[in-house]
Write an enzyme that holds these catalytic residues in place. Structure first.
Site, mmCIF file in Angstrom:
data_model
loop_
_atom_site.group_PDB
_atom_site.id
_atom_site.type_symbol
_atom_site.label_atom_id
_atom_site.label_comp_id
_atom_site.label_asym_id
_atom_site.label_seq_id
_atom_site.Cartn_x
_atom_site.Cartn_y
_atom_site.Cartn_z
ATOM 1 N N TYR A 276 1.193 -1.445 -0.231
ATOM 2 C CA TYR A 276 0.242 -0.072 -0.102
ATOM 3 C C TYR A 276 1.032 1.129 0.437
ATOM 4 O O TYR A 276 0.276 2.249 -0.472
ATOM 5 C CB TYR A 276 -1.241 -0.021 0.723
ATOM 6 C CG TYR A 276 -2.091 -1.227 0.905
ATOM 7 C CD1 TYR A 276 -3.216 -0.552 0.143
ATOM 8 C CD2 TYR A 276 -2.043 -1.670 1.414
ATOM 9 C CE1 TYR A 276 -4.425 -1.517 -0.413
ATOM 10 C CE2 TYR A 276 -3.016 -3.213 0.792
ATOM 11 C CZ TYR A 276 -4.286 -2.794 0.081
ATOM 12 O OH TYR A 276 -5.620 -3.176 -0.574
ATOM 13 N N HIS A 431 -5.549 -2.865 7.337
ATOM 14 C CA HIS A 431 -4.883 -4.068 6.040
ATOM 15 C C HIS A 431 -3.721 -4.451 7.095
ATOM 16 O O HIS A 431 -2.631 -4.857 6.193
ATOM 17 C CB HIS A 431 -3.775 -2.740 5.001
ATOM 18 C CG HIS A 431 -4.509 -2.155 3.917
ATOM 19 N ND1 HIS A 431 -5.573 -3.120 3.266
ATOM 20 C CD2 HIS A 431 -5.615 -1.465 3.483
ATOM 21 C CE1 HIS A 431 -6.273 -2.743 2.099
ATOM 22 N NE2 HIS A 431 -6.132 -1.113 2.546
#
Length: 749
Positions: A276, A431
């Protein structure tokens, strides 16, 4: 005297007026966000003289020309990721930006006409659109099923608009801004504060989208909204309540600057992980470049001591020998430095970060550059022979806004021949995985012991609309899916985000200063209340070993007796064990929850007394794991895939060491890479372990001492100070009649 003062004042007023006029004039020049007017002139002057830039331009031109030949399609949105309407609108945002660039560089109006006509179609379509018909997202967009993708679209479309701004009539610009861009910016921000007012990669895209169109339209309110978030609106903390809804904070911070402050550590590590970080680097850097060009007084690239530019270096160091990012937290395997977002990151970091020649070698490997001022600088540097190899060394990257929330330690030997990735970081926002003190191990670019990564088939419509699958929560995030300790078949923090997000592991020490031994050590005391885990990992080069070996010491102290499971997810084919096991005729799931429901037991037996050995082969290389065990320990071969009727999980294998009814214990393992096999010559070279034994010769509250003996009788001694990590502390120890004296947290000889 009075007349002189009046003249000075008039002179100052004239100067200020001229500065304001020049600033206003400059602010009206287009393009100005990423491409600049001066930059375009320089690019045009260099065409045909800079090979990598020319090649990138030709490739992009062929792509856009093919799209123009197909015609414009802006369909009514209806699909999830991977569906036609989603893919078409996604392709449109890329083509818009690229066609705008081609118009500026080639001065060919066909590209401006194409961008204009597509944007006008969107301006006609957008006011008619309700929220996207797919309702899965917590923040639905209009063109896409989530505001995130709408934000993607606006980041790229704003660049296209900048490139053709002067080509458009005033009426066309007014139409686009009134019917498309301003309502678009409002939808992803004020209409969806749960998306926009958040510290998360999603919000970074939203902030950049609103800010870039604000810079382009000269709308200071939008720019402030981008930088500081929505005023008088609650901030989405990222935490969820028992009903799955987000928890909000009235006194939190949001906006682009908050997303720079909170997720990035001073070392440039992004708490959500490299997958990410790679995704977020594009909006971070592209908006920063826009601010640098339009509002240089903000000095955005110097913010937080230049963290954005250091983040590029950190991200490159979070990749293996093949350039693929380590799959920490939610991460898709195979994502690499060759993705377009890293092309932009490398080019922008080179231009604004002191023109580090090592970045040029990365750009050479990527084989393309941005078609803007940054890309030209990189291509010229490569043309002029300035590139130097990018050196990835052992590195410790802190986590948390102040670098005080754990981190990731990477130990490398040689030219990335062997690489250890040791994770002792913070939760990693939404996440993150429940995997304190986990590790993965690589030889060159191949996984030896793996981290599973995410459970998702990105943009493959047939698999859950291309979105995260339920198995991401039931398996990939759970502790048992990682190479770390599980207590009583329960994930760290019971798999609850609201608990895990409050805690992080603590670095004990990191030392990569020596050529023969590199060590990283960390402690975790919150994953299981009442239990402390202290894991120390050392990459050691022994004279009698073909390659360095990995020493793993995991010391567990607890206030109660527990069952401990320590899995090793190996890649490859089983070769040999020194312990007996039975393969059941009928396989059953290992447990019912916390990921255990997804593991089959394929073999079960008792461990060997003293040392258990397991050898396997992968990519024509041999590996052996030697671990200290007792006769009461269990060894289980497991395979992922139970309770997975849709085959969403990979059928990877693992070996699990189970130790029952134990309070305090220490797991010690040594992993060797050795030999090779050729299917052509059919020769197996050095296929057996070089280790005769691994012994704990002392293990108490203060010290843990390990002796590793090879098959020739040579011994290696590693002693860890369990309570004192100071480099200046002196230690004197007698073990079995041998005296050892040293300074610092460990001894090795």
């Amino acid at each position: 005297m009075k007349k002189r003062k009046t003249n000075i004042f008039l002179g100052w007023l004239l100067t200020v007026t001229l500065c304001i006029s020049n600033s206003a004039l400059h602010s009206q020049e287009h393009p100005k966000l990423i491409l600049t007017k001066a930059g375009v002139e320089k690019i045009r002057a260099e065409l045909g003289k800079v090979p990598l830039f020319d090649e990138s331009l030709e490739e992009l031109k062929n792509e856009v020309d093919a799209e123009i030949a197909l015609g414009i399609d802006t369909p009514i949105p209806k699909d999830y990721s991977g569906g036609y309407t989603h893919t078409r609108h996604k392709k449109n945002w890329f083509v818009l930006q690229k066609a705008g660039v081609l118009y500026q560089i080639l001065d060919d109006e066909k590209y401006a006409i194409y961008v204009r006509d597509m944007l006008l179609q969107y301006a006609e379509l957008y006011p008619t659109l309700p929220a996207h018909p797919k309702t899965r997202s917590y923040a639905r967009g209009k063109l896409f099923w989530q505001c995130l993708n709408d934000s993607n679209w606006l980041v790229y479309a704003s660049q296209a608009y900048d490139c053709i701004y002067d080509f458009l009539s005033k009426r066309e610009r007014k139409n686009l801004e009134k019917n498309l861009f301003r309502p678009f910016a409002d939808w992803i921000s004020v209409e969806n504060p749960q998306f926009y007012n958040r510290v998360h990669n999603h919000s970074t895209w939203g902030n950049a989208a609103v800010g870039m169109i604000g810079l382009l339209m000269g709308d200071d309110e939008l720019v402030d909204r981008a930088l500081y978030g929505l005023k008088n609106a609650p901030v989405n903390t990222g935490e969820k309540d028992n009903d799955g809804g987000f928890i909000y904070s009235d006194d939190g911070r949001a906006g682009f600057l908050a997303n720079l402050d909170e997720p990035f550590s001073p070392d440039g590590y992004y708490t959500e992980g490299p997958y990410y970080q790679r995704y977020a680097m594009y909006p971070f850097l592209i908006f920063a470049e826009g601010l640098e060009n339009v509002k240089p007084e903000l000095k955005i690239l110097e913010y937080k001591d230049g963290v954005l530019l250091r983040a590029v270096n950190a991200l490159l160091n979070l990749s293996d020998a093949d350039g693929e990012f380590f799959p920490l937290n939610d991460g898709q395997k195979g994502m690499s430095i060759y993705t377009s977002s890293l092309v932009s990151a490398v080019d922008i970091a080179y231009r604004y970060g002191g023109k580090n020649p090592q970045l040029l070698s990365i750009a050479q490997e990527q084989g393309q550059v941005l078609l803007d001022d940054s890309g030209l600088d990189v291509a010229v540097g490569i043309r002029d022979g300035l590139a130097k190899p990018f050196e990835k060394k052992s590195i410790n990257l802190s986590d948390g806004p102040k670098g005080e929330q754990g981190g990731v330690g990477i130990l490398r030997y040689g030219n990335e021949d062997l690489t250890l990735v040791f994770k002792y970081a913070a939760q990693g926002l939404s996440h993150g995985h429940y995997d304190k003190l986990s590790y993965s191990f690589f030889e060159k670019g191949d996984e030896v012991l793996q981290d599973y990564g995410l459970s998702r088939f990105v943009n493959i419509e047939q698999k859950g609309g291309g979105n995260y699958l339920k198995e991401n929560k039931t398996w990939a995030k759970q502790t048992i899916s990682h190479n770390t300790l599980v207590q009583n078949e329960t994930s760290h923090f019971k798999g609850k985000y609201e608990i895990g997000s409050k805690h992080h592991s603590q670095l004990y020490f990191f030392d990569a200063s020596q050529s023969t031994v590199q060590v990283v050590s960390a402690k975790e005391s919150n994953a299981y209340p009442g239990t402390e885990m202290h894991r120390t990992m050392a990459l050691i080069k022994g004279d009698s070993f073909e390659k360095p070996f990995l020493l793993d010491i995991l010391k567990v102290t607890s206030d109660s007796k527990n069952q401990y499971d320590l899995p090793f997810y190996f890649m490859g084919q089983v070769i040999q064990t020194n312990f007996e096991y039975n393969a059941p005729e009928t396989i059953e799931p290992l447990g019912k929850k916390y990921g255990y429901q997804h593991l089959w037991t394929e073999g079960q037996g008792k461990a060997s007394e003293d040392n258990s050995k397991f050898s396997w082969m992968n990519e024509r290389r041999f590996y052996t794991l030697t671990t200290t065990t007792t006769a009461a320990d269990e060894m289980r071969f497991v395979r992922i895939g139970a309770n997975d009727p849709e085959f969403n999980l990979r059928r990877d294998a693992g070996l699990m060491l189970r130790r029952k009814d134990t309070q305090h214990t220490t797991f010690v393992s040594v992993l060797e890479s050795h030999g090779s096999y050729s299917p052509v010559s059919e020769f197996a070279v050095n296929s057996k372990s070089n280790i005769a034994s691994v012994k704990k010769v002392r293990d108490d509250e203060k010290y843990t001492a390990i002796v590793i003996e090879d098959i020739k009788g040579e011994k290696y001694v590693f002693i860890l100070s369990n309570k004192d990590e100071s480099n200046s502390s002196k230690h004197n120890l007698n073990i079995n009649g041998n005296d050892y004296s040293w300074s610092g947290p460990y001894f090795f000889k």
